[in-house]
Scaffold this active site. Structure first.
Site, short mmCIF file in Angstrom:
data_model
loop_
_atom_site.label_atom_id
_atom_site.label_comp_id
_atom_site.label_asym_id
_atom_site.label_seq_id
_atom_site.Cartn_x
_atom_site.Cartn_y
_atom_site.Cartn_z
N GLY A 17 0.82 -1.22 0.00
CA GLY A 17 0.00 0.00 0.00
C GLY A 17 0.84 1.26 0.00
O GLY A 17 1.88 1.33 0.67
N SER A 18 0.40 2.25 -0.78
CA SER A 18 1.13 3.53 -0.85
C SER A 18 0.26 4.67 -0.34
O SER A 18 0.39 5.81 -0.77
CB SER A 18 1.57 3.79 -2.29
N PHE A 20 -1.43 6.63 3.27
CA PHE A 20 -0.74 7.33 4.36
C PHE A 20 0.14 6.37 5.16
O PHE A 20 1.28 6.70 5.49
CB PHE A 20 -1.77 7.98 5.29
N GLY A 21 -0.38 5.19 5.49
CA GLY A 21 0.38 4.24 6.31
C GLY A 21 1.64 3.79 5.58
O GLY A 21 2.75 3.86 6.12
N VAL A 85 -1.69 -7.16 -4.24
CA VAL A 85 -1.27 -8.33 -3.46
C VAL A 85 -2.47 -9.24 -3.27
O VAL A 85 -3.52 -8.82 -2.77
CB VAL A 85 -0.66 -7.90 -2.11
N GLU A 180 -18.91 17.50 3.47
CA GLU A 180 -18.07 18.25 2.52
C GLU A 180 -18.64 18.15 1.10
O GLU A 180 -18.69 19.14 0.37
CB GLU A 180 -16.63 17.71 2.58
N ASP A 318 -6.02 2.08 8.24
CA ASP A 318 -7.45 1.73 8.21
C ASP A 318 -7.70 0.23 8.35
O ASP A 318 -8.80 -0.19 8.68
CB ASP A 318 -8.07 2.18 6.87
N GLN A 330 -4.18 10.37 10.49
CA GLN A 330 -3.14 10.41 11.52
C GLN A 330 -2.87 9.05 12.13
O GLN A 330 -1.73 8.74 12.49
CB GLN A 330 -3.51 11.43 12.62
C1 FAD Z 1 -13.33 10.59 0.94
C2 FAD Z 1 -12.48 10.46 2.18
C3 FAD Z 1 -12.23 11.56 2.99
C4 FAD Z 1 -11.44 11.45 4.12
N1 FAD Z 1 -11.21 12.56 4.89
C5 FAD Z 1 -10.41 12.47 5.96
C6 FAD Z 1 -10.09 13.63 6.74
O1 FAD Z 1 -10.58 14.73 6.47
N2 FAD Z 1 -9.23 13.49 7.78
C7 FAD Z 1 -8.67 12.28 8.08
O2 FAD Z 1 -7.87 12.21 9.02
N3 FAD Z 1 -8.95 11.18 7.39
C8 FAD Z 1 -9.80 11.23 6.33
N4 FAD Z 1 -10.08 10.10 5.60
C9 FAD Z 1 -9.52 8.82 6.03
C10 FAD Z 1 -8.06 8.67 5.59
O3 FAD Z 1 -7.90 9.03 4.25
C11 FAD Z 1 -7.64 7.23 5.83
O4 FAD Z 1 -7.76 6.96 7.21
C12 FAD Z 1 -6.23 6.96 5.39
O5 FAD Z 1 -6.09 7.16 4.01
C13 FAD Z 1 -5.80 5.54 5.74
O6 FAD Z 1 -4.52 5.30 5.29
P1 FAD Z 1 -4.07 3.81 4.93
O7 FAD Z 1 -2.64 3.90 4.52
O8 FAD Z 1 -4.45 2.88 5.99
O9 FAD Z 1 -4.98 3.41 3.69
P2 FAD Z 1 -5.13 4.12 2.28
O10 FAD Z 1 -4.70 5.53 2.32
O11 FAD Z 1 -6.50 3.79 1.84
O12 FAD Z 1 -4.09 3.34 1.38
C14 FAD Z 1 -4.26 1.99 1.05
C15 FAD Z 1 -3.23 1.62 0.01
O13 FAD Z 1 -3.22 0.23 -0.17
C16 FAD Z 1 -3.32 -0.09 -1.55
N5 FAD Z 1 -3.93 -1.41 -1.61
C17 FAD Z 1 -5.13 -1.81 -1.15
N6 FAD Z 1 -5.29 -3.13 -1.33
C18 FAD Z 1 -4.14 -3.56 -1.91
C19 FAD Z 1 -3.68 -4.83 -2.35
N7 FAD Z 1 -4.41 -5.94 -2.21
N8 FAD Z 1 -2.45 -4.91 -2.93
C20 FAD Z 1 -1.69 -3.80 -3.08
N9 FAD Z 1 -2.07 -2.59 -2.67
C21 FAD Z 1 -3.28 -2.48 -2.09
C22 FAD Z 1 -4.12 1.05 -2.12
O14 FAD Z 1 -3.95 1.16 -3.50
C23 FAD Z 1 -3.51 2.22 -1.35
O15 FAD Z 1 -2.28 2.59 -1.94
C24 FAD Z 1 -10.88 10.19 4.46
C25 FAD Z 1 -11.12 9.09 3.66
C26 FAD Z 1 -11.90 9.21 2.52
C27 FAD Z 1 -12.16 8.00 1.65
#
Ligand code: FAD
Length: 490
Positions: A17-18, A20-21, A85, A180, A318, A330
């Site tokens: 995943g690319s 935030f995490g 993946v 929003e 997430d 965050q």
């Molecule tokens: C519309 C919207 C608005 C939001 N607004 C806010 C806000 O105002 N403030 C806030 O704090 N949070 C907000 N969030 C939540 C925040 O964006 C998420 O909590 C955050 O992006 C989580 O980060 P993450 O790295 O866990 O997952 P993500 O950012 O979702 O990244 C997941 C990554 O994994 C990749 N992936 C998934 N499955 C696979 C797989 N099987 N193989 C390879 N790659 C894979 C995806 O392509 C992506 O690169 C919002 C979310 C959304 C959808």
């Protein structure tokens, strides 16, 4: 281990995943004596909190989704691979990924799974066809096509009932994303589009925001929630609370209110901002480890964010279920950085693991231009002050100087002026999803798995939040995001 392993090679970290995490984990490993491979199914890092601005023509996709390899080009210990993946072999310590036309397997010594969440329709996936969610650039562009396209088609209609259906926009879910989105459609209808059409008056558009809960932005507390509600109504948004969605089709949405009364809103544009569930990869990972996911499909982890029984595997963001932390940016950023720190400790020979300590930096949501609500500790901000804070935080976290400059220009155009610089839509954007489903479906029928998008196993179906009624889809809160106070991206 001191950075090397038997065979003299460096410790290999694979990040899935690319978002935030994943991105922040990779950055935190910048100076570590490790080799990092990011495998993600998109080539970009997506700033999801600003997706609604892509959907409503304020920002371009590139501003919220810069190429991951460009962001990391100077970090020599990272490689970025495109791939979805599909399998994680915990015993052999390998991941297998599908990319267009190929499949590859990569070994790891440490694995960070940051695969995020998917839209949840609380067991009613059939709603998705008519009420797209907003999790990806594709979703945002499709919504942009549907929103601007609805005004175009209303202009062509002669039947007043059909005009009304085209000019009614229903947003399901009154969390930050729904608020929003509704606020921006109202601004489009009242500030941007008037004067451009000859047969319809865009100001007559009906924008409905509904939720099964009894407040908007419930996690912001009563005072800010009430302010947000007033501001939405001032913008012309109809807010309908305590309302459950029981059906969605191409021409409308069926609802049940708190008294069990059924009703229907005729509308062509429906937007789903109501729930999320962990990526299907989480359920597969949990099953392989013999552990569990929570009701939202997130993997239950140890206090240090590792998979029970597999201290070399971290799950962050997430997809992680820990201490009821919300699914916000965050948590993902700090979780990714925490996993990186633990890996660095390990390669330095400091084996004792530290538990993840989350620092809540606050929550915020915009309602319209110059108006936002924010909580930081005990501080409650609203109106213009809240909006200034929103602006500063989002500029800080947008990746890349170039993107910050162009985003500011676009905000200037939209907030000071009336225009929207990114209104281009094509029919293909709207129809591509259907076409893609048909193509991948056809490919899957010929060669199972050839479509490249593995279907979720039965046990990964989105799980409804506890308040769901068994016979109805509940447009409840944005499940994980509102499970606890939402953090800002700052
Ligand atoms: C519309 C919207 C608005 C939001 N607004 C806010 C806000 O105002 N403030 C806030 O704090 N949070 C907000 N969030 C939540 C925040 O964006 C998420 O909590 C955050 O992006 C989580 O980060 P993450 O790295 O866990 O997952 P993500 O950012 O979702 O990244 C997941 C990554 O994994 C990749 N992936 C998934 N499955 C696979 C797989 N099987 N193989 C390879 N790659 C894979 C995806 O392509 C992506 O690169 C919002 C979310 C959304 C959808």
């Amino acid at each position: 281990m001191n950075g090397t392993q038997t065979g003299g090679r460096r410790h290999r970290v694979v990040i899935v995943g690319s978002g935030f995490g994943g991105l922040f984990a990779a950055k935190a490993l910048r100076r570590a004596p490790v080799d990092v491979t990011i495998v993600a199914r998109t080539t970009h890092h997506l700033f999801q909190p600003l997706l609604y601005q892509v959907a409503t023509g304020i920002l371009s996709p590139g501003e919220v989704a810069p190429a991951t390899r460009e962001i990391l080009r100077r970090q020599r210990n990272v490689e970025v691979l495109l791939g979805e993946v599909t399998d994680i072999d915990l015993e052999r310590r390998t991941i297998t990924a599908n990319a267009p036309l190929t499949t590859f397997t990569t070994e790891y010594d440490s694995l960070i799974v940051a695969a995020g969440a998917a839209q949840s329709y609380f067991g009613h996936d059939e709603f998705a066809e008519h009420a797209p969610g907003m999790k990806s650039i594709d979703d945002a562009l499709e919504l942009r096509g549907r929103i601007f396209g609805a005004f175009e088609l209303a202009e062509l209609e002669t039947d007043p009932a059909a005009v009304e259906r085209w000019m009614t926009f229903v947003v399901v879910g009154a969390g930050p994303t729904g608020v929003e989105m509704a606020g921006q459609i109202a601004e489009l209808a009242h500030r941007t589009l008037p004067g451009e059409f000859r047969r319809i008056d865009p100001r007559k558009a009906r924008i409905v925001l509904l939720d099964a809960a009894d407040s908007v932005l419930g996690t912001f507390g009563e005072q800010l929630s009430a302010k947000a509600l007033r501001q939405l109504r001032r913008l012309g948004v109809e807010v309908s609370l305590g309302t459950t969605v029981v059906g969605v089709d191409d021409a409308g949405i069926d609802l049940v209110d708190g008294n069990g009364q059924r009703s229907r809103i005729g509308c062509m544009t429906k937007i789903w901002a109501a729930g999320v569930s962990g990526s299907p990869l989480g359920a597969r990972l949990a099953a392989a480890a013999g552990t569990e996911t929570d009701r939202a499909g997130r993997v239950k982890v140890e206090p240090d964010c590792t998979l029970p029984g597999y201290p070399e595997v971290f799950v962050v963001g997430d997809l992680m279920a820990l201490d009821r932390l919300p699914g916000v940016a965050q948590v993902a950023i700090q979780g990714g950085q925490h996993a990186a720190r633990q890996i660095i400790r390990q390669v330095r020979g400091e084996p004792a693991r530290q538990p993840f300590r989350y620092r809540d930096k606050g929550s915020m949501a915009t309602i319209s231009r110059f108006s936002a609500v924010a909580t930081i500790g005990r501080l409650r901000l609203s109106g213009f002050t809240g909006w200034l804070l929103w602006l500063a935080v989002h500029l800080l976290y947008l990746v890349g100087f170039k993107n910050r400059v162009t985003a500011v220009l676009h905000w200037f155009v939209s907030f000071i002026g009336r225009g929207r610089s990114e209104r281009t839509v094509t029919l293909q954007q709207v129809l591509a999803r259907v076409a893609l489903q048909q193509v991948t479906g056809a490919a899957d029928r010929l060669v199972p798995g050839a479509g490249g998008t593995p279907s979720a196993p039965a046990d990964t179906a989105p799980v409804a939040p506890p308040h769901q009624r068994p016979d109805a889809a509940v447009p409840g809160p944005e499940a994980a995001r509102r499970g606890a106070p939402e953090s800002t991206t700052g």
